[in-house]
Design an enzyme around this catalytic site. Sequence first.
Site, PDB file in Angstrom:
ATOM      1  N   LYS A 138      33.752  52.994  42.661  1.00 26.17           N
ATOM      2  CA  LYS A 138      34.948  52.682  43.334  1.00 26.17           C
ATOM      3  C   LYS A 138      34.629  51.973  44.610  1.00 26.17           C
ATOM      4  O   LYS A 138      35.581  51.059  44.966  1.00 26.17           O
ATOM      5  CB  LYS A 138      35.683  54.154  43.828  1.00 26.17           C
ATOM      6  N   HIS A 180      11.277  58.312  43.553  1.00 32.96           N
ATOM      7  CA  HIS A 180      10.514  57.351  42.832  1.00 32.96           C
ATOM      8  C   HIS A 180      10.389  56.074  43.041  1.00 32.96           C
ATOM      9  O   HIS A 180      10.400  55.384  42.071  1.00 32.96           O
ATOM     10  CB  HIS A 180      10.880  57.958  41.205  1.00 32.96           C
ATOM     11  N   ARG A 197      46.517  42.091  35.630  1.00 30.74           N
ATOM     12  CA  ARG A 197      45.677  41.549  34.299  1.00 30.74           C
ATOM     13  C   ARG A 197      44.720  40.479  34.641  1.00 30.74           C
ATOM     14  O   ARG A 197      43.659  40.102  33.863  1.00 30.74           O
ATOM     15  CB  ARG A 197      46.483  41.465  33.186  1.00 30.74           C
ATOM     16  N   TRP A 242      42.904  35.176  33.981  1.00 35.03           N
ATOM     17  CA  TRP A 242      41.437  35.653  34.613  1.00 35.03           C
ATOM     18  C   TRP A 242      40.711  34.976  33.735  1.00 35.03           C
ATOM     19  O   TRP A 242      40.522  35.038  32.396  1.00 35.03           O
ATOM     20  CB  TRP A 242      41.318  37.263  34.206  1.00 35.03           C
ATOM     21  N   GLU A 286      30.403  57.433  39.800  1.00 33.50           N
ATOM     22  CA  GLU A 286      31.841  57.025  39.809  1.00 33.50           C
ATOM     23  C   GLU A 286      32.322  56.635  41.284  1.00 33.50           C
ATOM     24  O   GLU A 286      33.016  55.701  41.666  1.00 33.50           O
ATOM     25  CB  GLU A 286      33.094  57.958  39.382  1.00 33.50           C
ATOM     26  N   GLU A 288      33.599  48.251  43.924  1.00 29.19           N
ATOM     27  CA  GLU A 288      34.581  47.383  43.307  1.00 29.19           C
ATOM     28  C   GLU A 288      35.843  46.738  44.155  1.00 29.19           C
ATOM     29  O   GLU A 288      36.398  45.794  43.946  1.00 29.19           O
ATOM     30  CB  GLU A 288      34.950  47.612  41.782  1.00 29.19           C
ATOM     31  N   CYS A 319      44.145  38.140  30.437  1.00 27.22           N
ATOM     32  CA  CYS A 319      45.053  37.620  31.101  1.00 27.22           C
ATOM     33  C   CYS A 319      46.335  38.442  30.934  1.00 27.22           C
ATOM     34  O   CYS A 319      46.451  39.236  29.722  1.00 27.22           O
ATOM     35  CB  CYS A 319      45.292  36.194  30.741  1.00 27.22           C
ATOM     36  N   LYS A 354      42.339  44.535  35.082  1.00 25.86           N
ATOM     37  CA  LYS A 354      42.753  46.104  34.619  1.00 25.86           C
ATOM     38  C   LYS A 354      42.144  46.089  33.246  1.00 25.86           C
ATOM     39  O   LYS A 354      41.637  47.419  32.971  1.00 25.86           O
ATOM     40  CB  LYS A 354      44.104  46.289  34.775  1.00 25.86           C
ATOM     41  N   ASN A 397      46.071  35.226  25.583  1.00 25.35           N
ATOM     42  CA  ASN A 397      45.230  36.031  26.114  1.00 25.35           C
ATOM     43  C   ASN A 397      44.409  36.290  25.130  1.00 25.35           C
ATOM     44  O   ASN A 397      44.777  36.938  23.913  1.00 25.35           O
ATOM     45  CB  ASN A 397      46.037  37.313  26.499  1.00 25.35           C
ATOM     46  N   GLY A 398      42.969  36.141  25.235  1.00 24.60           N
ATOM     47  CA  GLY A 398      41.929  36.537  24.325  1.00 24.60           C
ATOM     48  C   GLY A 398      41.033  35.269  24.073  1.00 24.60           C
ATOM     49  O   GLY A 398      40.861  34.651  25.237  1.00 24.60           O
TER      50      GLY A 398
HETATM   51  O1  M6R Z   1      40.886  50.774  30.291  1.00 24.38           O
HETATM   52  P1  M6R Z   1      39.310  51.436  30.147  1.00 24.38           P
HETATM   53  O2  M6R Z   1      39.306  52.697  30.621  1.00 24.38           O
HETATM   54  O3  M6R Z   1      38.597  51.148  28.832  1.00 24.38           O
HETATM   55  O4  M6R Z   1      38.590  50.604  31.208  1.00 24.38           O
HETATM   56  C1  M6R Z   1      37.250  50.517  31.500  1.00 24.38           C
HETATM   57  C2  M6R Z   1      36.904  50.059  32.411  1.00 24.38           C
HETATM   58  O5  M6R Z   1      37.109  48.527  32.727  1.00 24.38           O
HETATM   59  C3  M6R Z   1      37.201  50.554  33.919  1.00 24.38           C
HETATM   60  O6  M6R Z   1      37.127  51.813  34.104  1.00 24.38           O
HETATM   61  C4  M6R Z   1      36.837  49.668  35.150  1.00 24.38           C
HETATM   62  O7  M6R Z   1      35.636  49.889  35.513  1.00 24.38           O
HETATM   63  C5  M6R Z   1      37.651  49.977  36.304  1.00 24.38           C
HETATM   64  N1  M6R Z   1      37.781  49.076  37.217  1.00 24.38           N
HETATM   65  C6  M6R Z   1      37.218  51.144  37.294  1.00 24.38           C
HETATM   66  O8  M6R Z   1      37.984  51.529  38.172  1.00 24.38           O
END
Ligand code: M6R
Length: 590
Positions: free
Chosen positions: A473, A492, A27, A73, A469, A476, A2, A585, A99-100
């Site tokens: 993108k 396969h 966040r 969150w 990657e 998500e 959060c 994030k 947060n935690g």
């Molecule tokens: O802050 P970080 O690079 O450790 O974060 C890792 C992942 O949580 C982050 O890359 C996540 O997959 C993003 N949503 C990718 O766009």
Amino acid sequence: MCGIIGYIGREEATPILLKGLKNLEYRGYDSVGMATKSDRINICKGVGKIDRAIIDFDLTALKGNIGIGHTRWATHGVVSVANAHPHTDCKKSVAIVHNGIIENHQEIKEKLKAKGHIFSSDTDSEVIAHLIEEKLEQDRRGFEKACMEAFKELHGSYALLAISRDENRIVAARKDSPLVIGLAESGTIFSSDVSALLEWTRKVVYLQNYDVAVACKKEVVFHSLMHDEQISRESDTVEWNAEQARKGKFEHFMLKEIAEQAETICRAIQQDDTVVERVLEEVKKAKGIFFVGCGSSYHACLTGSYLFSKVAGVHVNVVVASEFENYEHFLTCDTLVFAVSQSGETADVLDAVRAARRRGSRVIAITNVIGSSLVREGDELLLMNSGPEICVLSTKTYTSQLMLISLLAYALAGRKEECSSLIKSLFLEVCNLTSKSMHEDLKMLAGLLYQKEHIYMIGRGLQFATAREAALKIKEVSYIHTEALAGGELKHGPLALIEEGTPVFAFVSEDNWDKTRSNAEEVRARGGMVIGVSARDDEVFDYWIRVPECRDFNPVIQAIPMQLLAYELAVKRELDPDKPRNLAKCVTVL
Ligand code: M6R
């Protein structure tokens, strides 16, 4: 995971908290709430994003110049008003935001319930408020002492802020969740990260594990929970500025951050030569190297493993950070672990780092956030220099990670200068990739794809990492199921999924043209729609995204149009690209 914010000072707290919450919304954004102190504790909270919350329930009406706020969150407890923070004790004399995760919350809750405390949420966090209340009653040494006694009983991770109806102060504590204090002209601001503070100050103090900070209107005093004594903490000046954390002329942060990449890839390789030399020495003498990361950072690691092998002839093991424990028994004091994390606060990565340290292994931290836990916990630090990344999706930080890892691979091969000049020459290529005409082409392609249920991506070697990657993108941000496969794996099993019109992106380089092309043929023969991402067109492609051939730097060059396409797919599906559902994030839970 959060975002938390707090203010104590001369000004009314509410406008500052609201702005701070807005800045922290990336966040977490399923519910929001604030508490201020006047002659009592005033609380307002509800479900939804902050803009909606301001309209639906009157957040702006809270009065007082001490206040705390939270954007959630959900981890423990569903998304509901009761589970939104702040939480209070039975008498509403204490309010907290957290947060935690409090791992021993059940045990504390049972004890407190037996003493008559009544709980009104399903969260782990609420126990903190009741525990403070209990300590206040047991030992009448005041709010600050009660907080410290309560915090000592918490297991797990926390960045938390507490206020009292009866005292003019904010008590803050941190363990394994980020918390930073902004020393502004009008007062003290607490925040989960620096980018939310830049509106008011660049002078900050990063709290460390087991630190408690007590802020009253004039000063901030620090204590150590571990040693039960007053301590001092130096302030730092943040290099980022408020402008970098604003959208400016762009519709969304995602678009702004994609557009910044021509510059950020060049900034990523501006590293202190002596640090790079030390890292290279560590690589050379290591007996076993691991790259660990999550999400996009993991994909940067995967790309890195191909580059280290291809360019430097160095073998590295790539492991998703959350799976690292399965390899822990290989770690020795001769092992070198590269921990790659944009935020530097990803719990899975920090967990891997701590495992490595327990075994005496050395850790090289690659991160974008200077005050993050990863910076403190690594032996060496390579900063990505990307500036604040606000969109939940990694874009510019991903390509910066690629650049930094490429620099290391080239430097290991004694080709550092060549690498720097190659990266500088990418500047114009990257500008072209984010140009209006490229953007228009991708908008058109998004129009063809946005109603598809499934998209597949294939590639080999570096292009396989890029395909992964690109798939992340798209899934998500647009919520379209997208899956990446090593080109050779298609036959396969996954080939069974290809039907008339199924879109399949083929990432092709001159290094693997023939093999990937024949995989694309396999798709085409089953009626699939092949979209080539390459430097030259081919009759096997139904659609072609033209990118320059940049060999070892193809991962950057081919990722950028995919970021733009993902963005356009989200826009076309009327989704918010900056805040995809269920994501945040910075993932500070294991
Ligand atoms: O802050 P970080 O690079 O450790 O974060 C890792 C992942 O949580 C982050 O890359 C996540 O997959 C993003 N949503 C990718 O766009």
